[in-house]
Every structure is written in C-alpha cells, then in structure tokens.
Design an enzyme around this catalytic site. Structure first.
Site, PDB file in Angstrom:
ATOM      1  N   ARG A 258      11.887   1.503  -6.297  1.00 17.49           N
ATOM      2  CA  ARG A 258      12.815   2.578  -6.753  1.00 17.49           C
ATOM      3  C   ARG A 258      13.628   2.253  -7.898  1.00 17.49           C
ATOM      4  NH1 ARG A 258      13.596   5.749  -1.101  1.00 17.49           N
ATOM      5  NH2 ARG A 258      11.583   5.233  -0.305  1.00 17.49           N
ATOM      6  N   ARG A 273      20.437  -2.223  -1.119  1.00 20.28           N
ATOM      7  CA  ARG A 273      19.628  -1.353  -1.923  1.00 20.28           C
ATOM      8  C   ARG A 273      18.920  -2.002  -3.186  1.00 20.28           C
ATOM      9  NH1 ARG A 273      20.461   3.986  -2.184  1.00 20.28           N
ATOM     10  NH2 ARG A 273      22.373   3.841  -0.866  1.00 20.28           N
ATOM     11  N   GLU A 347      22.112   3.824   6.862  1.00 24.96           N
ATOM     12  CA  GLU A 347      20.761   4.223   7.239  1.00 24.96           C
ATOM     13  C   GLU A 347      19.683   3.446   6.914  1.00 24.96           C
ATOM     14  OE1 GLU A 347      19.068   7.097   4.150  1.00 24.96           O
ATOM     15  OE2 GLU A 347      17.308   6.235   4.673  1.00 24.96           O
ATOM     16  N   SER A 350      14.470   6.972   8.268  1.00 26.05           N
ATOM     17  CA  SER A 350      14.513   8.385   8.000  1.00 26.05           C
ATOM     18  C   SER A 350      13.128   9.229   8.540  1.00 26.05           C
ATOM     19  CB  SER A 350      14.537   8.669   6.425  1.00 26.05           C
ATOM     20  OG  SER A 350      14.776   9.940   6.318  1.00 26.05           O
ATOM     21  N   ARG A 388      16.230  -4.248   3.948  1.00 22.84           N
ATOM     22  CA  ARG A 388      17.743  -3.549   4.507  1.00 22.84           C
ATOM     23  C   ARG A 388      17.750  -3.925   5.946  1.00 22.84           C
ATOM     24  NH1 ARG A 388      19.300   2.681   3.144  1.00 22.84           N
ATOM     25  NH2 ARG A 388      19.157   1.705   1.083  1.00 22.84           N
TER      26      ARG A 388
HETATM   27  N1  LIG Z   1      16.079   0.800  -2.424  1.00 22.43           N
HETATM   28  C1  LIG Z   1      16.106   0.454  -1.423  1.00 22.43           C
HETATM   29  N2  LIG Z   1      16.335  -0.802  -0.893  1.00 22.43           N
HETATM   30  C2  LIG Z   1      16.097  -1.224   0.251  1.00 22.43           C
HETATM   31  N3  LIG Z   1      15.626  -0.283   1.219  1.00 22.43           N
HETATM   32  C3  LIG Z   1      15.328   1.039   0.797  1.00 22.43           C
HETATM   33  C4  LIG Z   1      15.721   1.373  -0.476  1.00 22.43           C
HETATM   34  N4  LIG Z   1      15.378   2.727  -0.457  1.00 22.43           N
HETATM   35  C5  LIG Z   1      15.044   3.067   0.862  1.00 22.43           C
HETATM   36  N5  LIG Z   1      14.959   2.086   1.656  1.00 22.43           N
HETATM   37  C6  LIG Z   1      14.590   1.863   3.058  1.00 22.43           C
HETATM   38  O1  LIG Z   1      13.280   2.686   3.176  1.00 22.43           O
HETATM   39  C7  LIG Z   1      13.875   3.715   4.257  1.00 22.43           C
HETATM   40  C8  LIG Z   1      13.021   4.984   3.922  1.00 22.43           C
HETATM   41  O2  LIG Z   1      13.429   5.550   2.643  1.00 22.43           O
HETATM   42  S1  LIG Z   1      13.660   7.007   2.741  1.00 22.43           S
HETATM   43  O3  LIG Z   1      13.734   7.374   1.199  1.00 22.43           O
HETATM   44  O4  LIG Z   1      14.893   7.170   3.443  1.00 22.43           O
HETATM   45  N6  LIG Z   1      12.415   7.549   3.532  1.00 22.43           N
HETATM   46  C9  LIG Z   1      11.184   7.721   3.238  1.00 22.43           C
HETATM   47  O5  LIG Z   1      10.717   6.752   2.247  1.00 22.43           O
HETATM   48  C10 LIG Z   1      10.115   8.340   4.188  1.00 22.43           C
HETATM   49  N7  LIG Z   1       8.905   8.027   3.830  1.00 22.43           N
HETATM   50  C11 LIG Z   1      10.172   7.758   5.332  1.00 22.43           C
HETATM   51  O6  LIG Z   1      10.164   6.233   5.451  1.00 22.43           O
HETATM   52  C12 LIG Z   1      15.299   3.811   4.240  1.00 22.43           C
HETATM   53  O7  LIG Z   1      15.898   4.282   5.428  1.00 22.43           O
HETATM   54  C13 LIG Z   1      15.869   2.368   4.017  1.00 22.43           C
HETATM   55  O8  LIG Z   1      15.628   1.608   5.329  1.00 22.43           O
END
Ligand SMILES: Nc1ncnc2c1ncn2[C@@H]1O[C@H](COS(=O)(=O)NC(=O)[C@@H](N)CO)[C@@H](O)[C@H]1O
Length: 419
Positions: A258, A273, A347, A350, A388
C-alpha cells in the site's frame, strides 16, 4: 456496482447512499446517459429489423422494386452502424459512472462522514494494568534487537520494516497459525499473488476511485494489490459457481502493498502502517440472500475474535459509519486492538458484507435452487495481518524488564513461554 434497473427505480435511495458515503456523483447525468444509450439501442433494433424484413422479402419482390429495396436495406444498415459507433463512447462513460456508485449501507450503520462517527458495539478482554511505565513496541523491539528499523530506511525508504531473530520467526508462525485456524474452520487455504491486472482492482472495487493508493508496474501492465481480496474477487470471474453445497470459502495468504498516499504523517513510527505487510484474508462467495450474508458476516467476525482471544489481546468491535465503510460495503465491522503505549484501541481487522456489489463487477454468478442464474454475494475479513498485530501483541504482554510473555496459544509453536 449497482444494477441499472435498480438505479432507475431507486434514484433517491442511491442519492441518499452517495450523500451518506461522501460520494460526489451526478445521478441525473448518469440517468440521461442511460436514456440516450437505450434510445439509440432501440432505434438500432428498429433499423436492423427493417433491413432484415427487406432482405427477407427481397427474393419475392417485383424486379422493378429490387433496386429501391436494396438501397433502403443498405441505408438502414449504414444508419444502424453509425448509431452503434456513436453510442460506444457513451456506453464506456456510462459504465465508468456505474462503477463509482456506492452500495446502499444497511440501516444500522451510524450515518456520518468519517471514522469519528464509528460506534463501539462491544468491548472484550481486560486492558492490562502495568506496575511500571509500559514501553512502546519500538522500544521493545530495539532493546531486544528484534528488528532493524533504522538501517532498512536507507535500503527501502520510510514505512518499511525488517524483523530479526525471534520476532522474525514469530511473524511467520503467526501467519501459519492463523491460516491453519481459518482452514480448520472450513476455509480453503490459498496463496495468491499481489501482482495483479488492473481489471481485478475494478472488480474488487478499489478502482477506479483509489488508484493513488496502489503501486503500479507500468512496464508489465501490473499493479501491486494491498490485500488478497483483490485476486480472490477475480479468481472465479465469469464462472457459474455451484453453491448448492454452501459458499466458496478461502483463507487467502498474500503479501500486501500500500502506498499509504493518504496517510502522510500518521503512524510513522514503527510497525503500525507500512508499505508492505503480510495478511491472512477470509473471503466468502455465497448465495445472494441477505440472511446468508448476515450469517457469514457474523462467522467471519467471530473467527477474527477467536484469534484475538487466543492471542490474549483486549479488543473492541466497531460498527463502521457510512462515511468510513467505503464505496462497496453494505455493512462493515472493524475490530480494534488495545495499544497500551497509545492508551487507545487501533484497527487490526475489518469485516465487510458487500452483497452483490462486487459480484456484479466481477461477474461472479451461480445457479440458484430454481435454476436461475444470479449474481452471488461476497464478504471479506481480516484473519490476521502482520506486522500491525505485533504492536498490541508485544505491548500488552511485556514485562518490566522488557521481555514479552507469549500467549499460551503460541508457546508450543515458539518453544517457550517468552519471545
Ligand atoms: N499500511 C498498513 N500497514 C500494516 N497493516 C495494514 C496496513 N493497511 C492495512 N493493514 C492491516 O490490514 C487489515 C485489513 O486492511 S483493510 O484495508 O482494513 N481491509 C482489507 O484489506 C479487507 N480485505 C479485509 O482484510 C487492517 O485492519 C490492518 O490490520
């Protein structure tokens, strides 16, 4: 994506959903475009029918009429082709607009512009009381040499991490442990690539709206997915699934990427993050029935809660607001885990129900009990995402001398009581 027929008959409902989800879309322009395209198509059909009628009667026509008939048939055909060329661009624009329409949120969603409108619906576990000032996860990691958060910046830039020693082992053990737990619940473990074509992001729903969050590899016409959900939504695109024995259940493991373009300045310290992380994803394709979706939503959420309970991490379940749940969601529940150094929940999971909004984009269909082919429903939820999850895991179980006691569920796997 919404069904055009649904939009035509529920314009105000869609307009309200767009307002509740902060989606700027001109429904009148979209419906006018739709009317144009439908008008042109019926004219094309009329012209085609005229030309076919002429052709059908051509043989039996009087010789002196054949020239005129031939001219009229040719003219009708030419006009139809001209109209078809004219609406191609309009159909493209119509599809692009349809892809930006929000799903209708469920009535129980708090209505509000962003995460500040989210509501805590349940709190589980006991927040630890420390007889000392708890360290944050960066201090714990540095004093135990469990990661190199410094050097790696010069290698890879910001928001990157490299775990070392027992913590590196713990991350792989956690992913394998989560995959095994979800598999034991009936989900097929599946590893999917993060390297994915653009169309898969459109089907999953991240595109066309959020390209800025996604890494692109233009030389290869590929993008890097931020979740296994992207590949899993497209895996069965175009098929007529057999859901008579129950839903398709995947426990998808993948690296996730991401850009965090919208997060400048947030969570810049440590592991919360980052640009690349690992995740075990729960993914469901089920029959298009609200009660079935609701049942699976509860089961997905329950599985994630089981994992957090096993990890002995206090958490709260959130009812996500219309403004925070995202375009395609009917309902979303986040789970937030307690982070002692922040003194708040963050969080970590999700859980989403999308009904047929994704299935319509991805052309995921099945034959129902009456033999009718219909779009399915899809759901997804985080099982476990690292690094995370390491933040609450390390911080909640720390001792005064900076060691970390492992939850019982991991002690056997990690060969001891402490990390
Ligand atoms: N940049 C990031 N760095 C670390 N962990 C992350 C990051 N972005 C998301 N996550 C983790 O990934 C989980 C799911 O991301 S989400 O966008 O909320 N949801 C999804 O991707 C859905 N597909 C359910 O998993 C988050 O709750 C968090 O635990």
């Amino acid at each position: 994506m919404l069904d055009l027929a649904f939009l035509r008959h529920n314009r105000d409902l869609v307009a309200r959903a767009a307002a509740q989800k902060n989606v700027a879309i001109d429904l009148d322009a979209l419906l006018a475009l739709d009317a144009d395209v439908r008008g042109a198509k019926s004219e094309i059909d009329t012209l085609r029918a005229e030309r076919n009628a002429i052709s059908a009667g051509f043989k039996s026509a009087a010789p002196e009429e054949k020239a005129e008939l031939g001219r009229r048939a040719k003219e009708a055909g030419a006009k139809a082709s001209e109209l078809e060329a004219g609406i191609a661009a309009k159909e493209e624009e119509l599809r692009d607009q349809l892809l930006r329409l929000p799903n209708i949120p469920w009535d129980g969603a708090p209505v509000g512009p962003d995460e500040n409108s989210n509501v805590v619906i349940r709190t589980e576990g006991t927040v630890p009381e420390f007889a000392f000032t708890p360290r944050d996860h960066v201090e714990l990691v540095e004093m135990n040499d469990w990661a190199d958060l410094g050097r790696i910046v010069q290698v890879s830039g910001s928001r990157q991490y490299c775990l070392k020693g027992r913590l590196a082992l713990l991350e792989t053990v956690l992913m394998s442990w989560a995959l095994t737990k979800i598999a034991a619940a009936g989900f097929t473990p599946i590893t999917v690539p993060a390297l994915v074509r653009e169309e898969a992001f459109v089907r999953q729903g991240q595109f066309p709206g959020h390209k800025e969050e996604t890494y692109q590899l233009p030389n290869d016409d590929l993008w890097l997915a931020g979740t296994a959900e992207v590949a899993l939504t497209s895996l069965h695109s175009g098929e007529i699934l057999d859901l008579s024995n129950g839903p398709v259940l995947y426990a998808g493991y993948s690296p996730c990427f991401r850009r965090e373009a919208g997060s400048a300045g947030r969570d810049v310290r440590g592991l919360l993050r980052v640009h690349q992380f690992a995740k075990v994803e729960q993914f469901v394709i089920c029959q298009a029935d609200e009660a079935t979706s609701a049942e699976w939503h509860a089961r997905l959420l329950g599985l994630a809660e089981e994992l957090l309970t096993d990890l002995e991490i206090p958490y709260q379940v959130i009812e996500t607001s219309t403004g925070d749940m995202g375009l395609g969601k009917f309902r979303m529940n986040d789970i937030e885990s307690w982070v002692p150094s922040l003194g708040k929940y963050r969080e970590t999971h999700s859980c989403s129900t999308l009904h047929d909004w994704q299935a319509r984009r991805a052309n995921l269909r099945y034959r129902d009990a009456d033999g009718k082919v219909r779009f399915a429903h899809t759901l997804n939820n985080t099982a476990l995402a690292s690094p995370r999850i390491l933040v609450p895991l390390l911080e909640n179980h720390q001792t005064e001398d900076g060691r970390v006691r492992l939850p019982k569920a991991l002690q056997g796997l990690m060969g001891g009581e402490y990390l």
